[in-house]
Design an enzyme around this catalytic site. Structure first.
Site, PDB file in Angstrom:
ATOM      1  CB  CYS A  90      39.517  34.881  14.941  1.00 39.84           C
ATOM      2  SG  CYS A  90      38.469  36.453  15.037  1.00 39.84           S
TER       3      CYS A  90
ATOM      4  CG  HIS B 206      34.285  35.812  12.414  1.00 38.06           C
ATOM      5  ND1 HIS B 206      35.560  35.920  12.792  1.00 38.06           N
ATOM      6  CD2 HIS B 206      34.154  36.275  10.977  1.00 38.06           C
ATOM      7  CE1 HIS B 206      36.111  36.805  11.816  1.00 38.06           C
ATOM      8  NE2 HIS B 206      35.553  36.772  10.943  1.00 38.06           N
TER       9      HIS B 206
ATOM     10  CG  ASN C  95      22.649  30.263   7.567  1.00 45.67           C
ATOM     11  OD1 ASN C  95      21.731  30.355   6.872  1.00 45.67           O
ATOM     12  ND2 ASN C  95      23.713  29.257   7.345  1.00 45.67           N
TER      13      ASN C  95
ATOM     14  CG  ASP D 147      31.194  24.694   5.042  1.00 46.22           C
ATOM     15  OD1 ASP D 147      30.459  25.784   5.448  1.00 46.22           O
ATOM     16  OD2 ASP D 147      31.010  23.511   5.802  1.00 46.22           O
TER      17      ASP D 147
ATOM     18  CG  HIS E   2      27.142  29.625   4.161  1.00 44.92           C
ATOM     19  ND1 HIS E   2      27.768  28.464   4.666  1.00 44.92           N
ATOM     20  CD2 HIS E   2      26.630  30.047   5.086  1.00 44.92           C
ATOM     21  CE1 HIS E   2      27.688  28.458   5.773  1.00 44.92           C
ATOM     22  NE2 HIS E   2      26.977  29.348   6.160  1.00 44.92           N
TER      23      HIS E   2
ATOM     24  CG  HIS F  98      35.146  38.578  16.003  1.00 44.88           C
ATOM     25  ND1 HIS F  98      35.089  37.161  15.758  1.00 44.88           N
ATOM     26  CD2 HIS F  98      33.978  38.811  16.951  1.00 44.88           C
ATOM     27  CE1 HIS F  98      33.919  36.689  16.634  1.00 44.88           C
ATOM     28  NE2 HIS F  98      33.269  37.714  17.241  1.00 44.88           N
TER      29      HIS F  98
ATOM     30  CG  HIS G 248      30.035  32.460   8.279  1.00 41.95           C
ATOM     31  ND1 HIS G 248      29.690  32.806   9.863  1.00 41.95           N
ATOM     32  CD2 HIS G 248      29.034  31.551   8.067  1.00 41.95           C
ATOM     33  CE1 HIS G 248      28.789  31.836  10.203  1.00 41.95           C
ATOM     34  NE2 HIS G 248      28.259  31.134   9.077  1.00 41.95           N
TER      35      HIS G 248
ATOM     36  CB  THR H  74      26.582  26.722  13.881  1.00 44.49           C
ATOM     37  OG1 THR H  74      27.499  26.571  12.682  1.00 44.49           O
ATOM     38  CG2 THR H  74      25.472  25.985  13.329  1.00 44.49           C
TER      39      THR H  74
ATOM     40  CB  CYS I 243      36.341  33.737  17.120  1.00 48.14           C
ATOM     41  SG  CYS I 243      35.482  33.606  15.503  1.00 48.14           S
TER      42      CYS I 243
HETATM   43  P1  5GP Z   1      26.773  28.718   9.650  1.00 48.28           P
HETATM   44  O1  5GP Z   1      26.128  27.566  10.249  1.00 48.28           O
HETATM   45  O2  5GP Z   1      27.094  29.309  11.234  1.00 48.28           O
HETATM   46  O3  5GP Z   1      25.646  29.451   8.887  1.00 48.28           O
HETATM   47  O4  5GP Z   1      27.940  28.094   9.049  1.00 48.28           O
HETATM   48  C1  5GP Z   1      29.255  27.759   9.456  1.00 48.28           C
HETATM   49  C2  5GP Z   1      29.828  26.829   8.414  1.00 48.28           C
HETATM   50  O5  5GP Z   1      31.045  26.588   8.853  1.00 48.28           O
HETATM   51  C3  5GP Z   1      29.179  25.376   8.198  1.00 48.28           C
HETATM   52  O6  5GP Z   1      28.690  25.473   7.117  1.00 48.28           O
HETATM   53  C4  5GP Z   1      30.188  24.551   8.935  1.00 48.28           C
HETATM   54  O7  5GP Z   1      30.193  23.367   7.982  1.00 48.28           O
HETATM   55  C5  5GP Z   1      31.609  25.298   8.559  1.00 48.28           C
HETATM   56  N1  5GP Z   1      32.419  24.984   9.617  1.00 48.28           N
HETATM   57  C6  5GP Z   1      32.430  24.905  10.830  1.00 48.28           C
HETATM   58  N2  5GP Z   1      33.598  24.371  11.398  1.00 48.28           N
HETATM   59  C7  5GP Z   1      34.634  24.460  10.140  1.00 48.28           C
HETATM   60  C8  5GP Z   1      35.952  24.265  10.237  1.00 48.28           C
HETATM   61  O8  5GP Z   1      36.682  23.780  11.136  1.00 48.28           O
HETATM   62  N3  5GP Z   1      36.449  24.205   9.050  1.00 48.28           N
HETATM   63  C9  5GP Z   1      35.642  24.465   7.888  1.00 48.28           C
HETATM   64  N4  5GP Z   1      36.476  24.782   6.748  1.00 48.28           N
HETATM   65  N5  5GP Z   1      34.422  24.941   7.831  1.00 48.28           N
HETATM   66  C10 5GP Z   1      33.835  24.821   9.325  1.00 48.28           C
HETATM   67 ZN    ZN Z   2      36.073  35.793  14.676  1.00 49.79          ZN
END
Ligand code: 5GP
Ligand code: ZN
Length: 113
Positions: free
Chosen positions: A7, A97, A86, A30, A101, A46, A99, A94, A4
């Protein structure tokens, strides 16, 4: 969980820009910010998504919102902010895990797209 991304970030195996940390929560900037201030706040255990929150783990959600308030004070977000989770394919998740924002430092349209 071994495979993950978040993680790995929590364990420091993938570098991140830390915004806040305590025993329950880790927050980092982010990599693809959607606002001038965009942090991602994750529980240190997790949990796959918001659809997996239950009586056993829901304490982490309270801890995340405690962290939100602390970060908002530390980062001077008194003008306002938005917290978004999301969930699943249609929700635009995406990373698998849980999260949250934390978006701020611009006017945030409502409803979102
Ligand atoms: P989701 O799209 O699942 O709601 O949010 C995942 C977020 O993780 C996205 O906003 C994406 O830009 C961020 N993200 C993905 N990979 C990484 C990474 O390796 N480092 C950081 N700091 N953010 C990441
Ligand atoms: Zn995780």
């Amino acid at each position: 969980m071994d495979d993950c991304l978040f993680c790995k970030i929590i364990k420091g195996e993938i570098p991140s820009k830390k915004v806040y940390e305590d025993n329950f929560v880790y927050a980092f900037l982010d990599i693809e910010p959607q606002a001038p201030f965009h942090a991602v706040i994750v529980p240190k255990v997790h949990i796959a998504s918001a659809a997996e929150i239950d009586e056993e783990n829901s304490m982490y959600v309270s801890k995340i919102y405690e962290a939100v308030a602390k970060i908002a004070k530390k980062e001077n977000l008194q003008k306002g902010f938005r917290v978004v989770t999301n969930c699943g394919e249609d929700g635009g998740q995406t990373v698998g895990h849980l999260h949250f924002h934390l978006l701020a430092r611009r006017y945030l349209q409502w409803p979102p797209g």
